[in-house]
Each structure stands twice: as C-alpha cells, then as structure tokens.
Design a protein around this motif. Structure first.
Motif, PDB file in Angstrom:
ATOM      1  N   PRO A 301      -7.901   0.186   1.907  1.00 10.35           N
ATOM      2  CA  PRO A 301      -6.969   0.974   2.700  1.00 10.35           C
ATOM      3  C   PRO A 301      -6.890   0.504   4.138  1.00 10.35           C
ATOM      4  O   PRO A 301      -7.827  -0.088   4.679  1.00 10.35           O
ATOM      5  CB  PRO A 301      -7.558   2.383   2.611  1.00 10.35           C
ATOM      6  CG  PRO A 301      -9.007   2.175   2.357  1.00 10.35           C
ATOM      7  CD  PRO A 301      -9.095   0.944   1.516  1.00 10.35           C
ATOM      8  N   LEU A 302      -5.768   0.767   4.771  1.00  5.55           N
ATOM      9  CA  LEU A 302      -5.561   0.404   6.160  1.00  5.55           C
ATOM     10  C   LEU A 302      -6.444   1.227   7.075  1.00  5.55           C
ATOM     11  O   LEU A 302      -6.744   2.381   6.794  1.00  5.55           O
ATOM     12  CB  LEU A 302      -4.098   0.642   6.544  1.00  5.55           C
ATOM     13  CG  LEU A 302      -3.043  -0.200   5.829  1.00  5.55           C
ATOM     14  CD1 LEU A 302      -1.665   0.322   6.170  1.00  5.55           C
ATOM     15  CD2 LEU A 302      -3.171  -1.657   6.217  1.00  5.55           C
ATOM     16  N   LEU A 307      -2.501   2.052   9.947  1.00  4.57           N
ATOM     17  CA  LEU A 307      -1.786   3.068   9.175  1.00  4.57           C
ATOM     18  C   LEU A 307      -0.719   3.748  10.022  1.00  4.57           C
ATOM     19  O   LEU A 307       0.407   3.969   9.563  1.00  4.57           O
ATOM     20  CB  LEU A 307      -2.779   4.103   8.645  1.00  4.57           C
ATOM     21  CG  LEU A 307      -2.183   5.271   7.846  1.00  4.57           C
ATOM     22  CD1 LEU A 307      -1.498   4.747   6.592  1.00  4.57           C
ATOM     23  CD2 LEU A 307      -3.266   6.273   7.488  1.00  4.57           C
ATOM     24  N   ALA A 311       3.259   3.627   9.283  1.00  7.20           N
ATOM     25  CA  ALA A 311       4.025   4.853   9.080  1.00  7.20           C
ATOM     26  C   ALA A 311       5.222   4.906  10.027  1.00  7.20           C
ATOM     27  O   ALA A 311       6.334   5.273   9.620  1.00  7.20           O
ATOM     28  CB  ALA A 311       3.125   6.067   9.281  1.00  7.20           C
ATOM     29  N   HIS A 353       1.612  -1.312   2.824  1.00 11.21           N
ATOM     30  CA  HIS A 353       0.200  -1.440   3.184  1.00 11.21           C
ATOM     31  C   HIS A 353      -0.390  -2.760   2.716  1.00 11.21           C
ATOM     32  O   HIS A 353      -1.415  -3.212   3.207  1.00 11.21           O
ATOM     33  CB  HIS A 353      -0.597  -0.269   2.595  1.00 11.21           C
ATOM     34  CG  HIS A 353      -0.850  -0.378   1.126  1.00 11.21           C
ATOM     35  ND1 HIS A 353       0.159  -0.307   0.196  1.00 11.21           N
ATOM     36  CD2 HIS A 353      -2.004  -0.585   0.444  1.00 11.21           C
ATOM     37  CE1 HIS A 353      -0.361  -0.452  -1.004  1.00 11.21           C
ATOM     38  NE2 HIS A 353      -1.672  -0.612  -0.901  1.00 11.21           N
ATOM     39  N   ALA A 358      -6.606  -4.964   6.388  1.00  7.72           N
ATOM     40  CA  ALA A 358      -7.496  -3.813   6.487  1.00  7.72           C
ATOM     41  C   ALA A 358      -8.917  -4.327   6.304  1.00  7.72           C
ATOM     42  O   ALA A 358      -9.156  -5.349   5.679  1.00  7.72           O
ATOM     43  CB  ALA A 358      -7.161  -2.774   5.425  1.00  7.72           C
ATOM     44  N   VAL A 431      -1.171   4.924   0.548  1.00  7.26           N
ATOM     45  CA  VAL A 431      -1.761   4.499   1.813  1.00  7.26           C
ATOM     46  C   VAL A 431      -2.848   5.453   2.305  1.00  7.26           C
ATOM     47  O   VAL A 431      -3.625   5.097   3.194  1.00  7.26           O
ATOM     48  CB  VAL A 431      -0.690   4.337   2.913  1.00  7.26           C
ATOM     49  CG1 VAL A 431       0.331   3.288   2.516  1.00  7.26           C
ATOM     50  CG2 VAL A 431      -0.006   5.663   3.222  1.00  7.26           C
ATOM     51  N   SER A 432      -2.917   6.658   1.748  1.00  3.31           N
ATOM     52  CA  SER A 432      -3.913   7.619   2.228  1.00  3.31           C
ATOM     53  C   SER A 432      -5.290   7.393   1.640  1.00  3.31           C
ATOM     54  O   SER A 432      -6.288   7.859   2.194  1.00  3.31           O
ATOM     55  CB  SER A 432      -3.459   9.050   1.902  1.00  3.31           C
ATOM     56  OG  SER A 432      -3.534   9.303   0.511  1.00  3.31           O
ATOM     57  N   ARG A 438      -5.447  11.024   6.466  1.00  5.83           N
ATOM     58  CA  ARG A 438      -4.433   9.977   6.327  1.00  5.83           C
ATOM     59  C   ARG A 438      -3.098  10.571   5.867  1.00  5.83           C
ATOM     60  O   ARG A 438      -2.034  10.176   6.347  1.00  5.83           O
ATOM     61  CB  ARG A 438      -4.905   8.924   5.335  1.00  5.83           C
ATOM     62  CG  ARG A 438      -6.062   8.062   5.823  1.00  5.83           C
ATOM     63  CD  ARG A 438      -6.578   7.168   4.702  1.00  5.83           C
ATOM     64  NE  ARG A 438      -7.642   6.304   5.160  1.00  5.83           N
ATOM     65  CZ  ARG A 438      -7.459   5.069   5.650  1.00  5.83           C
ATOM     66  NH1 ARG A 438      -6.235   4.591   5.718  1.00  5.83           N
ATOM     67  NH2 ARG A 438      -8.475   4.347   6.051  1.00  5.83           N
ATOM     68  N   VAL A 442       0.483  10.453   8.071  1.00  8.74           N
ATOM     69  CA  VAL A 442       1.742   9.882   7.586  1.00  8.74           C
ATOM     70  C   VAL A 442       2.856  10.930   7.569  1.00  8.74           C
ATOM     71  O   VAL A 442       3.980  10.661   8.004  1.00  8.74           O
ATOM     72  CB  VAL A 442       1.544   9.265   6.190  1.00  8.74           C
ATOM     73  CG1 VAL A 442       2.879   8.752   5.640  1.00  8.74           C
ATOM     74  CG2 VAL A 442       0.530   8.128   6.244  1.00  8.74           C
TER      75      VAL A 442
END
Length: 513
Positions: A301-302, A307, A311, A353, A358, A431-432, A438, A442
């Motif tokens: 994940p970012l 992130l 977004a 993403h 990341a 992305v969360s 997260r 977003v």
C-alpha cells in the motif's frame, strides 16, 4: 460500536446488547412516526398525472369550509420533504395539498431540461384546481407556500392569479420576473445561514413593491437552505399567515425527523449483530506486523503522502472529465455528473496506486483467512447485507425526510448509479489496504474535490447542497467497512454494501429530466 481491538469483531455480548439497542430504537422511532399522523386525515390522489396528498385535521366536513394551502417543494425536493409544513397548517384548521413536480418524488414524468416556468405552472395549476374543488375548502381562501424553485413557481402563479388570497415564498431564488406590486399578499422567509443570493432575492421582491405585511422579510437565524423548512419560526410564520385560523396547535416540525433519526440509529447499530450472525467468528489467522516486507509479487500500500497525492490527482481528473462524460446525458439532473465523477475516480483509484512507489506493508490479513469461509456463505451474507443497507438508507429517508422510492426511469438508472458507486468504493478499498484512516482520507478528498468542482463551475451548482448528504453517506460507509473487514471479508463486500448506501439516494432523490 464496542471495545473490540482494531483487528477483531465485537464480542457476542456486545453484539447482543447492540441488537437490543437497535430493536428499542426501531420501536421508538416507529412510535414517533405513527404519532406524527395522530389526528390527521391523509388521502393520496393523482390528478392530470400529478401525484398529490391531501392533509387535513379529521375527515372532510363540507358544512364548514376551511382555507386551502397548496405546498410546493423545491428542486430535488418532494411532497414528502414539505410534509411538516402541511401538518402545521392542517392542525391550524386548513386543508393542505402537497404535490410532486414533474421529475420529482413520486412523479414518473420528467422535468424538461430548462425547468421552464410553464412546466412548473402546469403542475401547480392542477394542484390549485383540485384543492379549490374540494367540498370542505373555501375557494376564496387559497394560500400558496413554496420553497426555492417552488417559491419562484408560487410567486409567479400568484402574480398572475389575483384570486389567490396569500402567498409564502421560502428561500425565493429570484424575483426578476415579478411584476411591480405583485403578488399582493406575499410573505418572504429566508434562512440566516443561506447563500447571500437568497437574501438578495427577498430584498429585490420587496423593492419591486410586493406587499409584505408587518416587515419586509422574515430572516430565520441559524438555518440554511434545507433546515429552514424545519425551523419552528418558519412554521409559526406560515401558520400566522393563514387567511383564517381555527386551530391553536403548536407546530411540531421536527417530529418526523426525530422518528427517522431513531430508525437510522437502529439500522446503524443493528448491522453489528447482523454481521455476527451472517459472517460468524473471524477466520483463524494473524495480521502481518507493521513494517514487515510484502510477499513476493504482492503490491504494497501507498504511504500517507503518496496516498493523499493520488487521491487529489484522481478525483481532480474525475471532476474534470465528468463534465464532458456521456453520463451527463442521463435523465438524472446533478446525479449524472456525480455518477461520472465516481466512475472515473474509481477506475483511476483502482489502478493508480500501482503507478506510484510505496515502501512498507500495512497491517493486513494472511492469505488463508478469507479461504476459511465458504463462497456460498460469503455470497449469502453479501446479498443480505446489501438488502439491509438499502432498507437502512431508504426507509428513514422516505418516512422522515423526502421521497426515496424509485419510479419511472429511476428503475433503470438505479443499477447504473450503484455500479459507479461500487467502482469508486472498490478503488477506495484497493488503496486503503483495510485501514480506516486511509478510507477516511480518500473519501474526504473526494468530498472536497466535488465541492470545489461546483464552486469553479465544473459541476452543477446544486452539488453544493448535495455534498453534506454525500459526506454523511461516505462516512457511514467507512464505519460499516471497518466493521465488515474485521470479519476478514473480501474487499468487494464492504464496497458492495457501501454502493447501496450511497447509490440509492442519488438515484431516487435527484430530479428526473
């Protein structure tokens, strides 16, 4: 919802306690809504294709004629939104008539793209004619009440029909078409927290010589464009403006909202025991520790700054592209733009993403956890929770606020809107990485960008009035998603449930055109 750890669902005891709370809130909310109708007689009719609702205190009594009040809603409103005003005037001795303009509420007809005054006047004329023909209504004592778009419609109508006894314009959007000195008996009401244009329109109407008894206009402090309809001061002013008054009942403008709020609470907490029943105990397995390396081939994940940047980028592109997408040609005013925004933003979130670097793996689930639950049980749970989400959002809105049942073209628009919401929420889940903060980041960016797009002219200006509800629904989704992911559900399940929460109001409350 409970004192559960960040990665485990609530205990059985907590689920039982929340089930009891949900049942009590549902029972109390139902009782409040039933009590709201006490002493009132309600009749549904359709005249010239226009759905109408008559509200009076007790049954019709032709031997004692009463004032009649036609109540007209605003853009994206409905007869149900104006029901508290009808209750107030009915309890004061008048006969109230609510109706849905074309494209709104229960009307399957479409409002023409320009919202021409002639289209609004035709529906209003049908309502006035029907009310005047009622045996218990005095045709010489007809009053019109309108809000926003409806305020413009009733003032124009009253200006051309001097037989209208009195008129109330709440949040009049524009007074430019009113002839000097007309309507003769006009009461202007505006919320103190509304956009300045509504205050200027009221002042313009006064400047044109409209006869406003007692004071130029009533400014209700602390309320904006929608809450002005539920302010006790607004209801007192309307009741006092009736041509004659036979009742003294105090207005109760918040009773239906209170009942709906209790139902909303019941559904909001009731999902906890429902999820426990449908999904069972969380499958075995342990979350990966913070900072551990990702397995070979698995995307990580970012980080927070990346992130946020992603977004902002993808929702900004979504806001710009939505203005030219074919979704704007859907027969759903405002909703067509929002659908396009969610569609583009979701597609870009789902893949974007992968384009940015990341560094670390966030807490997540081991690969064996979701495999412990049978696919059939997951599908049954998904269907039940999605149906529950529809009831959770549609029932309180429909019973306590505005019309939320699909009619006409809304039936085929509904799956399109929900699909766009699903793509957006799938992108959010992607992305969360299962983290609530997260998701919040977003969706907060999405709300901000959507608001900004309306300010700069990319989106319809009315989006600014829709954004608060949009934000509440997204926040609701974040809470439910956090709960469902504690049961190691696949990412698509919280997204599907959230799509029902978000998409249903968009498809059923925004105007057909």
């Amino acid at each position: 919802m409970s004192a559960a750890s960040p990665h485990h669902p609530p205990s059985t005891r907590a689920a039982v306690l929340l089930a009891v709370l949900a049942a009590l809130a549902a029972a109390l909310g139902t009782a409040v809504l039933v009590r709201a109708d006490a002493g009132l007689s309600v009749r549904q009719v359709t005249v010239d294709g226009v759905p109408m609702t008559e509200v009076r205190a007790g049954p019709p009594t032709p031997e004692a004629r009463r004032p009649g009040v036609v109540v007209a809603h605003g853009f994206a409103g409905s007869a149900r939104l104006m029901r508290p005003i009808a209750d107030t005037v009915a309890r004061r001795g008048a006969v109230a008539l609510l109706f849905d303009f074309a494209g709104h509420g229960a009307s399957p007809a479409r409002l023409d793209p320009g919202m021409s005054p002639a289209t609004l006047a035709a529906d209003l004329d049908a309502a006035v004619g029907h009310l005047r023909a009622q045996p218990d209504v005095d045709p010489a004592q007809i009053m019109l009440v309108g809000h926003s778009m409806g305020a413009g419609a009733v003032t124009r109508y009253a200006a051309g029909h001097p037989e209208i006894a009195r008129t109330v314009a709440i949040s009049l959007p524009d007074a430019g078409e009113l002839p000097p000195g007309r309507p003769a008996e006009l009461l202007l009401i505006v919320g103190g927290a509304e956009f300045p244009a509504f205050r200027r329109a009221a002042e313009d109407a006064v400047g044109r010589g409209a006869s406003v008894s007692r004071r130029p206009a009533v400014v209700v402090p602390g309320v904006e464009h929608i809450s002005v309809l539920f302010a006790p001061r607004t209801h007192e002013e309307i009741a006092d403006w009736l041509p004659s008054v036979d009742g003294t009942a105090a207005p109760r403008p918040l009773v239906r909202l209170a009942g709906a709020a209790l139902l909303l609470l019941a559904f909001a907490v009731g999902v906890v025991p429902l999820a426990a029943l449908l999904l069972g105990r969380r499958p075995s397995g342990s979350p990966a520790p913070v900072g551990s390396p990702a397995p070979a081939g698995e995307r990580v994940p970012l980080g927070g700054p990346a992130l946020l940047g992603l977004a902002v980028l993808v929702t900004g592109v979504g806001a710009a592209v939505a203005a030219v997408l074919p979704t704007n040609r859907l027969p759903l005013a405002v909703g067509g733009y929002v659908t396009g925004f969610l569609l583009i933003s979701g597609v870009l979130l789902g893949g974007g993403h992968r384009w940015l670097p990341a560094a670390t793996r966030a807490p997540g689930l081991t690969g064996d956890e979701t495999a412990c639950r049978t696919p059939a049980r997951t599908i049954v749970a998904a269907l039940a929770l999605t149906a529950y989400a529809v009831l959770a959002v549609a029932l309180p809105i429909h019973l306590g606020l505005t019309s939320a049942l699909p009619v006409g073209a809304r039936w085929w628009l509904l799956p399109l809107v929900v699909a766009a919401c699903l793509l957006f929420l799938l992108g959010v889940e992607q992305v969360s990485a299962g983290r609530t903060w997260r998701r919040l980041l977003v969706v907060a960016v999405a709300v901000f960008v959507l608001s900004t797009s309306a300010v700069v002219g990319l989106a319809p200006g009315f989006v600014l009035l829709v954004v608060p509800l949009f934000a509440v629904l997204l926040g609701w989704h974040v809470l439910w998603a956090a709960l469902l992911r504690r049961y190691a559900t696949p990412r698509w399940l919280p997204a599907l449930v959230g799509a029902a929460l978000l998409g249903w109001p968009i498809a059923t409350t925004l105007p057909l055109r």
